[in-house]
Write an enzyme that holds these catalytic residues in place. Structure first.
Site, mmCIF file in Angstrom:
data_model
loop_
_atom_site.group_PDB
_atom_site.id
_atom_site.type_symbol
_atom_site.label_atom_id
_atom_site.label_comp_id
_atom_site.label_asym_id
_atom_site.label_seq_id
_atom_site.Cartn_x
_atom_site.Cartn_y
_atom_site.Cartn_z
ATOM 1 N N HIS A 195 0.823 -1.205 0.000
ATOM 2 C CA HIS A 195 0.000 0.000 0.000
ATOM 3 C C HIS A 195 0.861 1.262 0.000
ATOM 4 O O HIS A 195 0.907 1.985 -0.990
ATOM 5 C CB HIS A 195 -0.941 -0.018 1.212
ATOM 6 C CG HIS A 195 -1.869 1.144 1.265
ATOM 7 N ND1 HIS A 195 -2.460 1.572 2.433
ATOM 8 C CD2 HIS A 195 -2.320 1.990 0.309
ATOM 9 C CE1 HIS A 195 -3.232 2.611 2.192
ATOM 10 N NE2 HIS A 195 -3.156 2.891 0.911
ATOM 11 N N HIS B 67 1.587 5.101 -2.746
ATOM 12 C CA HIS B 67 1.756 6.462 -2.229
ATOM 13 C C HIS B 67 3.169 7.003 -2.450
ATOM 14 O O HIS B 67 3.370 8.039 -3.098
ATOM 15 C CB HIS B 67 1.433 6.496 -0.732
ATOM 16 C CG HIS B 67 -0.005 6.386 -0.408
ATOM 17 N ND1 HIS B 67 -0.799 7.487 -0.133
ATOM 18 C CD2 HIS B 67 -0.820 5.316 -0.293
ATOM 19 C CE1 HIS B 67 -2.029 7.098 0.135
ATOM 20 N NE2 HIS B 67 -2.074 5.769 0.038
ATOM 21 N N HIS C 68 -3.702 0.901 -6.480
ATOM 22 C CA HIS C 68 -4.044 1.497 -5.184
ATOM 23 C C HIS C 68 -5.441 1.089 -4.751
ATOM 24 O O HIS C 68 -5.673 0.776 -3.574
ATOM 25 C CB HIS C 68 -3.933 3.017 -5.233
ATOM 26 C CG HIS C 68 -4.287 3.659 -3.928
ATOM 27 N ND1 HIS C 68 -5.515 4.249 -3.696
ATOM 28 C CD2 HIS C 68 -3.597 3.765 -2.763
ATOM 29 C CE1 HIS C 68 -5.562 4.699 -2.451
ATOM 30 N NE2 HIS C 68 -4.415 4.422 -1.864
ATOM 31 N N ASN D 93 -6.245 -0.833 -1.237
ATOM 32 C CA ASN D 93 -6.723 0.137 -0.251
ATOM 33 C C ASN D 93 -8.165 -0.083 0.176
ATOM 34 O O ASN D 93 -8.466 -0.144 1.364
ATOM 35 C CB ASN D 93 -6.581 1.562 -0.779
ATOM 36 C CG ASN D 93 -7.032 2.597 0.235
ATOM 37 O OD1 ASN D 93 -6.376 2.845 1.241
ATOM 38 N ND2 ASN D 93 -8.201 3.196 0.000
ATOM 39 N N ILE E 273 -6.528 8.940 -1.198
ATOM 40 C CA ILE E 273 -6.863 8.716 0.208
ATOM 41 C C ILE E 273 -5.916 7.676 0.783
ATOM 42 O O ILE E 273 -5.390 6.845 0.033
ATOM 43 C CB ILE E 273 -8.327 8.258 0.381
ATOM 44 C CG1 ILE E 273 -8.710 8.205 1.854
ATOM 45 C CG2 ILE E 273 -8.536 6.919 -0.277
ATOM 46 C CD1 ILE E 273 -8.649 9.498 2.594
#
Length: 807
Positions: A467, A472, A658, A662, A807
């Site tokens: 993740h 990110h 993602h 997520n 997010i």
């Protein structure tokens, strides 16, 4: 000579945000001016905001596009539909002689008020052949005195650098120079500068020495992708560490306009980190009497009643015990929240054959299973074992796990062995204990505990690597390099822009709340203060081309190249929900990117000769991911194929990858007994009180082993927020600008085709989930694999692919 009669009033429309849309505070210490009232101040209609058009076709004596007379807005426009209730449109008239000034291609804007405004767009009518010229802005404009150079915006026309109108070239280069900055000074809230820095702001040793954290990035020992530079002062006693005082700067336009829902998510994370939510305040009182869960029913009580503390996670909505089955344990490895770690077993030298053969399909031996491509592994030994001695010295009691699975004739996977490894207590070497499935008595309880230890490994690796690191952190350098070197009129900038939305903002908030020293991740996951250091170790082996889904599947041995199959890939685990659905999305993205790139780049030479693209790629490799700059696997960025693969991979990482790792966090992990994040006891041995407790009360012993009550509540609160879609989310196949993001009709039509293809894929995925022969699609928990459906409604939906890591 131009006649005065040729000077015309060029009509336009300016769209600004209403003042009530600006009433919010940014979390992470970033406080933005709060304004009152629900309409734009009347002063904006006099001389408060000035506009000057810039020609794209007529240059002055210096070669720069001619600049028109400063103009101000006239009045409200009430006839424009679909602006919603947070925007206002204003009419404006520019004094403009087309024969002398040519065609407008850019404009300057100055804000003379003390408050920032949000400029949505400028539209000019009857510019050339009665056509409309659109300028999509979506940018914060501060008082003009805050800027060293004037704010400029360009019409929505895409150009390769060699094709840009000569009168605009100076302005394009100056804007890029402004965005790059000079690498000095502390950044202010109104700045728009994109620059790089290492992760030197996670620790707070000035508050306590135990909050010291090593710098990630800039060294071979602890490499890391770069994050956005803030320029905050260094600590005097720890000069390698950046102060966390003040706000977490990000370039101003990376902070999107939040509706209440998106702002609420970040606010909630901040409150959770401070234990300020009503749920957690009530928990503190509860802990005085009950510091632990004593049964699974007590955990389930969190979801009970007319006003439950938390929504019921999907994994127990249909069946509260099916998560305990071996089939579901194995299914979540390929259809759960971390579905891209399983590998094919290539080497049998370390396998305990005696333990495995009784559990092989139809009694076949290990060699036969390997030959039939039916033995798979989830192995965390190499990643986790080096940290165990340090982790277990902190009070945790953990193992590094190796889980072996056999592919069955019905397409499901069967766990056949879990090996738990710890460092040898006398020094070098490893102590390994093997566990095999059992269904009765204390042996069944021990097997369930073995699965729990394996899941703890998986949960930690998922959060820190699959993740955080692989989406990110790895995407942020691309955002910085894009804005520093690809101008807003560059076609690749326009292609990638939707896939960067809100990423730097959410990453800054993660550094402030989630991954900081003593933050939520360290307090609720096994690795504690070593969490980010682990992700740095794994980054050493990060390979950008392998982030492409087909390459990833082939590298892990779960697929092989085969041109006879769709997408050129044959899955060895045919019913592999993440892979089968992901390949559909991957192929759609790649087809769209191919059409787009080939429209602007007719030959490979155009890629090699693109000065902006080459500068972007050079800096991305040498600085943004500079700790891996010497790797031989980087694309040379000389061909259209390389550019297409790069853009497809990046879009995949930011969107579908993602989404896959997520939005299933709460649906699977909201029930902590299914997906624990900590282990606090070693496996009990015969003759100990812990063994007797396990034999007498499995649930109590299990709950004493995994994540405790307080951390469970915190973790559930965080996962609920991170797994939810906000109401203003932008999903793949859609753009916030509608069809106005470029003048070029062919890319607009290709993008519409992409959107239609995604809708068709979604229907195909729905049909797959209705196919009862595909047992891994729903599993014993009766939970359809919907996380890669492209569309979604707001909320906790377990579906929907946002354009970006938002997010």
């Amino acid at each position: 000579m131009t006649s005065l009669n040729m000077v015309t009033k060029l009509k336009g429309t300016v769209v600004l945000m209403k003042k009530n849309a600006l009433n919010y505070k940014v979390i992470g210490g970033n406080t933005v001016v709060e304004n009152e009232g629900d309409t734009v101040r009347p002063t904006l209609l006099d001389t408060s905001v000035g506009f000057k058009l810039i020609s794209a076709s007529k240059a002055d004596a210096t070669g720069k596009g001619k600049v028109g007379k400063e103009t101000f807005m006239d009045g409200f426009v009430t006839s424009i539909p679909n602006l919603g209730d947070i925007q206002n449109a204003f009419s404006i008239h520019f004094e403009w002689d087309p024969n002398h000034m040519g065609i407008p291609g850019a404009f300057y804007v100055k804000n003379f008020t003390q408050d920032e405004i949000f400029l949505v767009s400028l539209t000019l009518e009857d510019v050339e052949s009665h056509e409309t010229t659109n300028f999509i802005c979506n940018s914060w404009i501060y008082n003009a005195e805050k800027y060293q150079t004037e704010r400029i915006f360009f019409a929505n026309k895409a150009y390769l650098p060699s094709q840009a109108p000569q009168p605009l070239v100076y302005y394009i280069k100056e804007e890029l120079k402004t965005l790059r900055g000079d690498g000095t000074g502390e950044r202010k809230v109104w700045d728009r500068i994109y620059d790089y820095d290492v992760y030197n702001d996670l620790g707070q040793p000035d508050e306590s020495p135990c909050l010291y954290r090593p710098v990630l990035g800039g060294s071979a020992a602890l490499p890391y992708p770069r994050r956005g530079r803030t320029g905050r002062k260094r600590l005097e006693k720890y000069p390698e560490t950046e102060s966390r005082s003040g706000y977490f700067y990000i370039p101003r336009d990376e902070l999107i306009i939040p509706q209440k829902s998106s702002d609420f998510v970040v606010n909630t994370l901040k409150l959770i980190s401070q234990h300020e939510t009503p749920q957690l305040r009530s928990l503190v009182r509860l802990q005085n009497d009950q510091p632990e869960f004593n049964s699974f029913d007590e955990v389930l009580s969190l979801f009970a009643g007319e006003h439950p503390d938390f929504p019921t996670p999907l994994v127990i909505r249909e069946d509260r015990t099916a998560w305990m089955t071996d089939e579901e344990f194995a299914r979540e490895i390929i259809a759960g929240v971390n579905p891209n770690v399983i590998k094919k077993v290539e080497d049998t030298t370390t396998i305990n054959k005696k333990h495995l053969e009784p559990y092989m399909q139809d009694g076949v031996n290990v060699e036969q299973t390997i030959k039939a491509l039916r033995l798979y592994v989830v192995d965390y030994q190499d990643a986790i074992l080096p940290y165990l001695r340090k982790i277990n010295a902190t009070g945790a009691k953990a193992y590094a796990s190796t889980t072996l699975l056999s592919l069955q004739d019905d397409g499901t996977l069967k766990p056949i062995s879990i090996e738990l490894h710890v460092p040898h207590p006398d020094g070098d070497g490893i102590v390994t204990t093997s566990y095999t499935p059992a269904t009765e008595g204390v042996d069944a309880s021990i097997w369930r505990l073995a699965k729990a230890y394996a899941v703890v490994n998986d949960a930690c690796y998922h959060q820190l690597i699959s993740h955080w690191l692989h989406t990110h952190a790895s995407v942020e350098p691309f955002i910085i390099a894009t804005n520093r070197h690809l101008s807003v009129v560059h076609p690749i900038h326009k292609l990638l822009l939707p896939h960067y939305r809100n990423t730097m903002n959410i990453n800054a908030n993660a550094r402030d709340v989630l991954i900081k020293a003593g933050g939520i991740i360290e307090s609720t996951y096994l690795f504690g203060s070593y969490s980010m250091e682990l992700s740095s170790d794994v980054y050493k082996d990060w390979v950008f081309p392998d982030q492409a889904l087909p390459n990833d599947l082939i590298k892990r041995g779960v697929a092989v190249k085969d041109p006879k199959f769709p997408h050129g890939v044959r899955l060895l685990i045919e019913d592999y929900p993440y892979a089968t659905d992901g390949l559909e999305i991957w192929a759609a993205i790649k087809s769209w990117v191919e059409e787009y790139v080939n429209f602007y780049y007719k030959l490979d030479a155009a890629v090699a000769d693109d000065s902006e693209l080459q500068a972007f790629w050079k800096e991305l490799v040498e600085v943004g991911h500079g700790d891996l700059k010497d790797a031989t696997w980087w694309f040379k960025m000389k061909t259209r194929a390389e550019l297409i693969e790069t853009c497809t991979t990046l879009i995949w990482m930011a969107s579908a990858l993602h989404a896959a790792v997520n939005f299933g966090q709460y649906p699977y992990g909201g029930y902590i007994v299914n997906r624990p994040t900590k282990s606090r006891r070693f496996m009990p041995e015969k003759g100990t009180p812990e063994y007797d407790e396990l034999a007498q009360d499995f649930e109590k012993a299990y709950l004493r082993t995994i994540t405790p009550l307080m951390e469970t509540r915190v973790n559930m609160s965080v996962m609920e927020q991170l797994s939810s879609h906000v109401s203003d989310e932008q999903y793949i196949g859609h753009r916030i600008e509608g069809d106005l993001w470029t003048y070029d009709s062919e890319p607009v039509e290709a993008f519409k085709k992409f959107g239609k293809k995604l809708a068709e894929i979604e229907q195909k995925l729905i049909e797959r989930n209705n196919d009862e022969s595909l047992r891994n699609r729903n599993g014993p928990v009766k939970m359809p694999y919907t996380v890669l459906y492209p569309s979604s409604e707001p909320g906790l939906t377990f579906r929907g692919i946002p354009n970006s890591v938002s997010i």
